[in-house]
Design an enzyme around this catalytic site. Structure first.
Site, short mmCIF file in Angstrom:
data_model
loop_
_atom_site.label_atom_id
_atom_site.label_comp_id
_atom_site.label_asym_id
_atom_site.label_seq_id
_atom_site.Cartn_x
_atom_site.Cartn_y
_atom_site.Cartn_z
N THR A 115 -49.05 -29.63 3.71
CA THR A 115 -49.45 -30.70 2.78
C THR A 115 -50.88 -30.51 2.30
O THR A 115 -51.21 -30.78 1.15
CB THR A 115 -49.30 -32.10 3.40
OG1 THR A 115 -50.19 -32.24 4.52
CG2 THR A 115 -47.88 -32.38 3.82
N LYS A 116 -51.74 -30.01 3.18
CA LYS A 116 -53.13 -29.78 2.79
C LYS A 116 -53.25 -28.59 1.84
O LYS A 116 -54.08 -28.59 0.91
CB LYS A 116 -53.99 -29.56 4.03
CG LYS A 116 -54.19 -30.81 4.87
CD LYS A 116 -54.91 -31.88 4.08
CE LYS A 116 -55.35 -33.04 4.92
NZ LYS A 116 -56.14 -34.03 4.15
N LEU A 165 -46.16 -28.74 8.97
CA LEU A 165 -46.05 -29.49 7.72
C LEU A 165 -47.40 -30.09 7.36
O LEU A 165 -47.76 -30.16 6.17
CB LEU A 165 -44.99 -30.58 7.84
CG LEU A 165 -44.79 -31.42 6.57
CD1 LEU A 165 -44.27 -30.56 5.42
CD2 LEU A 165 -43.83 -32.57 6.84
N TYR A 166 -48.16 -30.53 8.34
CA TYR A 166 -49.51 -31.05 8.07
C TYR A 166 -50.32 -30.04 7.27
O TYR A 166 -50.91 -30.35 6.24
CB TYR A 166 -50.21 -31.40 9.39
CG TYR A 166 -51.69 -31.66 9.24
CD1 TYR A 166 -52.15 -32.80 8.59
CD2 TYR A 166 -52.62 -30.76 9.76
CE1 TYR A 166 -53.52 -33.03 8.45
CE2 TYR A 166 -53.99 -30.99 9.63
CZ TYR A 166 -54.42 -32.13 8.97
OH TYR A 166 -55.77 -32.35 8.83
N ALA A 167 -50.35 -28.79 7.76
CA ALA A 167 -51.09 -27.75 7.06
C ALA A 167 -50.51 -27.50 5.67
O ALA A 167 -51.26 -27.29 4.70
CB ALA A 167 -51.08 -26.46 7.88
#
Length: 337
Positions: A156-157, A152-154
């Protein structure tokens, strides 16, 4: 001399970036919520160095505070914006997904709205090598697709990159997204490998090494990252006249002043080699606990920086052995170990 708004100014990369801008005579308005994701004392120590400079002031503010962010933009009316504030950490996104959407998506929208209202000359924002996800073509090129993020981090970016393109197109704010590759160095984050390994080795404790130590990373020293950030800030993105809609380049745009660039060391180093360099510098042998890959991890990263070199004159200068040595010197001085 310019006024630059730097979000995440008490963070690892934000601190170094703000310090470089101050050194060249810019005025820096820092924005940070000083959260407790990792030890607040380290953030306070970074901030103390910045606040000793006459050209710096801090706005203690959360990016999700829409009225507060809007008011800050209206007051400061920055010449440039560098957005480095985000909920960091790949693995933490498995535990607290809503935090990532709040900080990295809602917060970034508020930055874009601030830029829409005040029209700075350039918005530079942090993306990540993690967006390449399941892509196995090495080195990672911004001209290749990045459509399969593994965390999810990736995701969002990747959303930030798309959001910035839409705002650049609709409102004419030049935007450059920078995909960082495994940044390390003095004043780094305690949740990152080099920091954790150093602390454990000095304490005589074992270190957990995932991927059986065979993972390879493009470790990039903080000074080289800041070189790229500043160079990008000074060269606003423009519409690409060579862009072809029938064969679209995913790193530039024919309808918006927008681009994506890699910032990396342009070389792969095996994790065990990284650990051996650390052992040599510390004069101690690590107790290694080999573990399988974790969810969301990729086995290899390596940046293709040819487009960054062409656009910014970017040339990473710090070999990994030198960077590790500098980190250890800082760590021993700061913690008195």
């Amino acid at each position: 001399m310019a006024t630059i708004l730097v979000t995440g100014s008490a963070g690892f990369i934000g601190f170094h970036t703000a310090r470089r801008l101050l050194a060249r005579g810019d005025t820096v308005v820092g924005l940070d919520n000083l959260n407790a994701y990792y030890e607040p004392a380290l953030k306070a120590a970074r901030l103390a160095q910045l606040e000793a400079e006459p050209g710096f002031r801090l706005a203690k503010l959360d990016l999700t505070d829409r009225p507060g962010v809007a008011a800050l933009f209206d007051e400061v009316r920055p010449d440039g914006v560098i957005n480095l504030a985000a909920q960091a950490g790949v693995r933490y996104s498995l535990e607290q997904p809503a935090t990532y959407v709040d900080s990295n998506v809602v917060g970034f929208l508020n930055i874009l709205e601030g830029c829409r209202a005040t029209q700075p000359a350039h918005l530079v924002f942090a993306s990540t090598s993690s967006v390449f996800g399941a892509n196995g073509k090495l080195p990672f090129s911004v001209r290749d697709g990045a459509n399969h993020p593994l965390t999810l981090y990736a995701a969002t970016k990747l959303a930030n990159e798309s959001m910035a393109h839409s705002y650049a197109h609709l409102f004419g704010v030049p935007c450059t997204g920078l995909r960082f590759f495994t940044v390390y160095g003095p004043w780094g984050r305690p949740d990152m490998a080099l920091f954790k390994f150093t602390k454990a080795i000095l304490a005589g404790e074992p270190i957990d090494v995932y991927g059986e130590g065979r993972m390879q990373r493009d470790f990039t020293y903080i000074d080289d990252i800041v070189d790229g950030i500043i160079a990008a800030l000074d060269r606003p993105a423009a519409v690409d006249p060579a862009w072809a809609p029938e064969a679209p380049d995913p790193s530039t745009s024919g309808v918006a002043p927008w681009r994506i660039l890699n910032l990396g060391n342009a070389s792969r180093v095996e994790l065990m080699t990284y650990i051996r360099l650390l052992e040599a510098k510390l004069g101690r042998v690590a107790q290694i606990n080999l573990l399988p890959m974790q969810p969301g991890d990729v086995r290899f990263t390596e940046a293709d920086v040819s487009d960054t070199r062409a656009a910014l004159g970017y040339a990473p200068r710090t070999p990994v052995d030198e960077g590790v040595s500098r980190f250890v010197d800082w760590y021993l001085d700061y913690y008195g170990a």
